[in-house]
Design a protein around this motif. Structure first.
Motif, PDB file in Angstrom:
ATOM      1  N   ASP A 233       0.859  -1.186   0.000  1.00 16.86           N
ATOM      2  CA  ASP A 233       0.000   0.000   0.000  1.00 16.86           C
ATOM      3  C   ASP A 233       0.895   1.235   0.000  1.00 16.86           C
ATOM      4  O   ASP A 233       1.855   1.322   0.760  1.00 16.86           O
ATOM      5  N   THR A 234       0.543   2.217  -0.835  1.00 21.15           N
ATOM      6  CA  THR A 234       1.369   3.424  -0.929  1.00 21.15           C
ATOM      7  C   THR A 234       1.380   4.221   0.379  1.00 21.15           C
ATOM      8  O   THR A 234       2.290   5.004   0.631  1.00 21.15           O
ATOM      9  N   THR A 235       0.313   4.108   1.264  1.00 23.06           N
ATOM     10  CA  THR A 235       0.250   4.848   2.535  1.00 23.06           C
ATOM     11  C   THR A 235       1.114   4.132   3.611  1.00 23.06           C
ATOM     12  O   THR A 235       1.171   4.688   4.762  1.00 23.06           O
ATOM     13  N   GLN A 236       1.625   3.101   3.544  1.00 19.40           N
ATOM     14  CA  GLN A 236       2.506   2.590   4.643  1.00 19.40           C
ATOM     15  C   GLN A 236       3.837   3.311   4.681  1.00 19.40           C
ATOM     16  O   GLN A 236       4.640   3.186   5.590  1.00 19.40           O
ATOM     17  N   ALA A 237       4.231   3.916   3.604  1.00 17.43           N
ATOM     18  CA  ALA A 237       5.485   4.679   3.430  1.00 17.43           C
ATOM     19  C   ALA A 237       5.422   6.075   4.025  1.00 17.43           C
ATOM     20  O   ALA A 237       6.460   6.695   4.283  1.00 17.43           O
ATOM     21  N   VAL A 238       4.177   6.613   4.248  1.00 20.85           N
ATOM     22  CA  VAL A 238       4.055   7.991   4.727  1.00 20.85           C
ATOM     23  C   VAL A 238       4.738   8.133   6.082  1.00 20.85           C
ATOM     24  O   VAL A 238       4.522   7.355   6.990  1.00 20.85           O
ATOM     25  N   GLY A 239       5.596   9.185   6.199  1.00 21.87           N
ATOM     26  CA  GLY A 239       6.291   9.449   7.457  1.00 21.87           C
ATOM     27  C   GLY A 239       7.633   8.743   7.560  1.00 21.87           C
ATOM     28  O   GLY A 239       8.429   9.038   8.459  1.00 21.87           O
ATOM     29  N   LYS A 240       7.911   7.822   6.658  1.00 22.23           N
ATOM     30  CA  LYS A 240       9.193   7.121   6.688  1.00 22.23           C
ATOM     31  C   LYS A 240      10.209   7.846   5.798  1.00 22.23           C
ATOM     32  O   LYS A 240       9.871   8.722   5.007  1.00 22.23           O
ATOM     33  N   THR A 241      11.481   7.436   5.910  1.00 23.43           N
ATOM     34  CA  THR A 241      12.556   8.045   5.124  1.00 23.43           C
ATOM     35  C   THR A 241      13.336   6.954   4.380  1.00 23.43           C
ATOM     36  O   THR A 241      13.083   5.756   4.571  1.00 23.43           O
ATOM     37  N   ASP A 242      14.302   7.400   3.586  1.00 23.69           N
ATOM     38  CA  ASP A 242      15.139   6.439   2.855  1.00 23.69           C
ATOM     39  C   ASP A 242      15.917   5.533   3.801  1.00 23.69           C
ATOM     40  O   ASP A 242      16.298   4.410   3.429  1.00 23.69           O
ATOM     41  N   PHE A 243      16.173   5.971   5.030  1.00 22.30           N
ATOM     42  CA  PHE A 243      16.904   5.148   5.992  1.00 22.30           C
ATOM     43  C   PHE A 243      16.125   3.883   6.354  1.00 22.30           C
ATOM     44  O   PHE A 243      16.697   2.917   6.844  1.00 22.30           O
ATOM     45  N   ASP A 244      14.795   3.901   6.140  1.00 23.75           N
ATOM     46  CA  ASP A 244      13.979   2.721   6.429  1.00 23.75           C
ATOM     47  C   ASP A 244      14.038   1.680   5.319  1.00 23.75           C
ATOM     48  O   ASP A 244      13.612   0.531   5.535  1.00 23.75           O
ATOM     49  N   PHE A 245      14.548   2.064   4.135  1.00 22.95           N
ATOM     50  CA  PHE A 245      14.487   1.155   2.990  1.00 22.95           C
ATOM     51  C   PHE A 245      15.848   0.861   2.333  1.00 22.95           C
ATOM     52  O   PHE A 245      15.991  -0.164   1.666  1.00 22.95           O
ATOM     53  N   PHE A 246      16.821   1.758   2.524  1.00 21.88           N
ATOM     54  CA  PHE A 246      18.124   1.596   1.884  1.00 21.88           C
ATOM     55  C   PHE A 246      19.228   1.525   2.927  1.00 21.88           C
ATOM     56  O   PHE A 246      19.001   1.794   4.117  1.00 21.88           O
ATOM     57  N   THR A 247      20.415   1.173   2.496  1.00 15.57           N
ATOM     58  CA  THR A 247      21.561   1.179   3.403  1.00 15.57           C
ATOM     59  C   THR A 247      21.856   2.611   3.807  1.00 15.57           C
ATOM     60  O   THR A 247      21.482   3.573   3.119  1.00 15.57           O
ATOM     61  N   GLY A 248      22.549   2.771   4.917  1.00 19.70           N
ATOM     62  CA  GLY A 248      22.833   4.103   5.438  1.00 19.70           C
ATOM     63  C   GLY A 248      23.606   4.974   4.469  1.00 19.70           C
ATOM     64  O   GLY A 248      23.371   6.185   4.391  1.00 19.70           O
ATOM     65  N   GLU A 249      24.522   4.387   3.725  1.00 19.50           N
ATOM     66  CA  GLU A 249      25.341   5.164   2.797  1.00 19.50           C
ATOM     67  C   GLU A 249      24.478   5.863   1.752  1.00 19.50           C
ATOM     68  O   GLU A 249      24.608   7.078   1.526  1.00 19.50           O
ATOM     69  N   HIS A 250      23.582   5.100   1.116  1.00 19.71           N
ATOM     70  CA  HIS A 250      22.741   5.701   0.086  1.00 19.71           C
ATOM     71  C   HIS A 250      21.708   6.652   0.690  1.00 19.71           C
ATOM     72  O   HIS A 250      21.439   7.739   0.158  1.00 19.71           O
TER      73      HIS A 250
END
Length: 558
Positions: A233-250
């Protein structure tokens, strides 16, 4: 990718460059040459055309028509090799190779206008009458036509076929690469343009579309972005950042980029590598812009990302192919340098000797005739040796040489290889010594190893003065390899020459101690063949103190 249906010769080749190559080929081989359309109409200017063809036969209407028909016939596609026939117009010997690009026959490369022992002079006299040429002038011009044996002409024709095939293939590959790059750039341009259609196309785009606040937290994403992040669902991503989905470097790099956009108000367009926790890295082409409210205040960022992983892989492939093309061009330049310079010398000497024999043999003594024939033999041997190396190099480059290692007694094999060089060494007063233990056995390709030893020992003899010595020895390098050394007491070489010896792009040829010819191609063959065996080759030398060429080869193991 464009098709080849409408490709013309001039679309693939620069006519000035190909004219220069044609002229060099003609000068080096002693044959006439021209490139024509498939129907026989000329594309290039004739190179070294004889007076008989150029000023007599082709000056008549019927003769010129017959020449075009003959050129078309001899230039017909023949994938197995060159077509070699007497000219269907004048009767001189001609050969042709078709130039085929992407399956389309676009030109004929023709050579010839030579006589040999099979010449039908009666037919040629009748032909002079048929086309209305002056018979005496025709015969005088016929006498001027160069003579070349059938075997030699066949070798030149085979060389032509190899060049025509290789040049056509590489030129077309280069054209394909250019078209591929153009298509890729067009795709990227379209990606940038699509950013302005976000609002209208958001839910229909396959690209990843996202909006973020000033802290780089997702406000909204499209379905494609949700699927990419592994969300249902596209709304589960709301409020999250790239740190929740990618490695810290990226994630940190993405955050820094977005903060720069908020601070400067400038759009950012880049290609970036995304690193993930649970699967392989990906590449995306991303466009990020400042997100403004209706008053124009920046309240965050939005962007579109398109997966270009396949493009990146293709880009790497193009880079590798360009590197291969550079190598091929260096090989081509080496070939043409050898043909234009190194092959011309012995050919000129051979032709001069034949002219002397043909013009003055009646007045020459037996000793003078013998001296001329010995000179002809040496020239022929030089030509044959050079052609043999050229053909081996060509077959190696085209993958035409099979690699079939077998168990061989090293001492016996080296002795057999050197036997064919003993006459040259004896004539020059150079002693050859073999110091190899009888028990050493190696695992080598018989033909390639012959070429390695023949070239290294031949070079050693060439650069050793009379009274000198050439020594071939071998030692066990380790439990898997044998080290073979070819030492000579010759003139040696300086560091600059040593550094260039095994580089295709460098000219390292120099005459032997008695003016023997050298091209440097033999050492390149040795390097290729040795590396084919998993070994390596190197040289130790000082000016005036001789040289030692060493290489490793696999030991035979039960």
């Amino acid at each position: 990718m464009k098709t080849t249906d409408h490709i013309q010769f001039s679309d693939i080749f620069d006519l000035d460059d190909i004219q220069h190559i044609q002229d060099l080929f003609s000068d080096a081989t002693g044959v006439a040459s021209i490139i024509t359309h498939p129907d026989g109409r000329p594309i290039t200017r004739p190179s070294n055309f004889c007076r008989l063809c150029n000023e007599i036969i082709r000056k008549t209407d019927s003769g010129l028509t017959n020449c075009f028909k003959s050129d078309a016939e001899i230039g017909k596609p023949n994938p197995s090799g060159p077509v070699i026939l007497p000219c269907l117009s004048g009767g001189l010997w001609d050969a042709g190779s078709s130039i085929i690009v992407g399956g389309k026959h676009i030109a004929n490369w023709l050579i010839g206008q030579v006589k040999n022992e099979e010449q039908d002079y009666k037919r040629m006299i009748r032909y002079a009458e048929e086309i209305g040429a002056d018979k005496q002038d025709f015969m005088n011009a016929l006498d001027e036509v160069p003579v070349m044996s059938r075997d030699k002409f066949e070798n030149v024709a085979k060389m032509l076929f190899a060049f025509a095939t290789e040049i056509s293939s590489k030129a077309y590959q280069n054209r394909q690469l250019i078209e591929s790059v153009k298509e890729r750039k067009q795709t990227e341009k379209e990606l940038v343009q699509e950013q302005y259609l976000i609002d209208a196309l958001l839910n229909n785009l396959p690209d990843h579309v996202y909006f973020k606040d000033r802290e780089s937290r997702f406000i909204r994403i499209n379905k494609a972005q949700a699927q990419f992040l592994g969300l249902n669902d596209t709304t589960q991503a709301v409020g999250k950042t790239d740190f929740d989905f990618f490695t810290g470097e990226h994630a940190q790099q993405a955050y820094d980029d977005e903060q720069d956009i908020i601070r400067t108000g400038q759009m950012l367009s880049l290609e970036e590598k995304e690193t993930h926790h649970d699967h392989s890295d990906t590449w995306v082409s991303t466009v990020k812009l400042p997100l403004c409210d209706k008053e124009g205040t920046i309240i965050g960022t939005f962007g579109i990302s398109r997966d270009i992983t396949n493009h990146k892989l293709a880009e790497e492939e193009i880079k590798l192919k360009n590197e291969m093309l550079q190598i091929v061009n260096a090989e081509k330049d080496k070939f043409f340098s050898i043909i234009a310079h190194d092959l011309r010398g012995p050919l000129s000497a051979f032709l001069s000797a034949t002219e002397i024999l043909s013009e003055a043999i009646q007045a020459m003594t037996i000793d003078e005739i013998k001296e001329i024939t010995v000179s002809m033999k040496e020239s022929a041997q030089n030509i044959y040796s050079l052609l043999e190396n050229l053909l081996e190099w060509s077959r190696l480059r085209r993958g035409g040489l099979d690699f079939i290692p077998e168990k061989l007694k090293l001492n016996e094999k080296v002795s057999d290889c050197i036997d064919v060089l003993s006459e040259a060494a004896k004539k020059k007063g150079v002693e050859i010594v073999i110091s190899i233990p009888d028990e050493i056995e190696v695992n080598v390709d018989n033909h390639m190893f012959d070429s390695i030893i023949r070239n290294l020992v031949s070079n050693a003899i060439k650069f050793t003065r009379a009274g000198g010595k050439v020594r071939v020895e071998a030692v066990c390098n380790n439990e898997h390899f044998i080290e073979v050394r070819v030492r000579d007491s010759g003139i040696g070489m300086n560091q600059e020459l040593k550094d260039k010896l095994f580089l295709l792009s460098e000219k390292t040829s120099r005459p032997g101690t008695e003016g023997e010819l050298s091209t440097g191609l033999g050492l390149l063959l040795c390097k290729e063949f040795i590396e084919k065996h998993g070994g390596k080759i190197w040289v130790e030398s000082e000016v005036g103190k001789g040289s030692t060429f060493s290489f490793t080869i696999c030991k035979f193991e039960n």
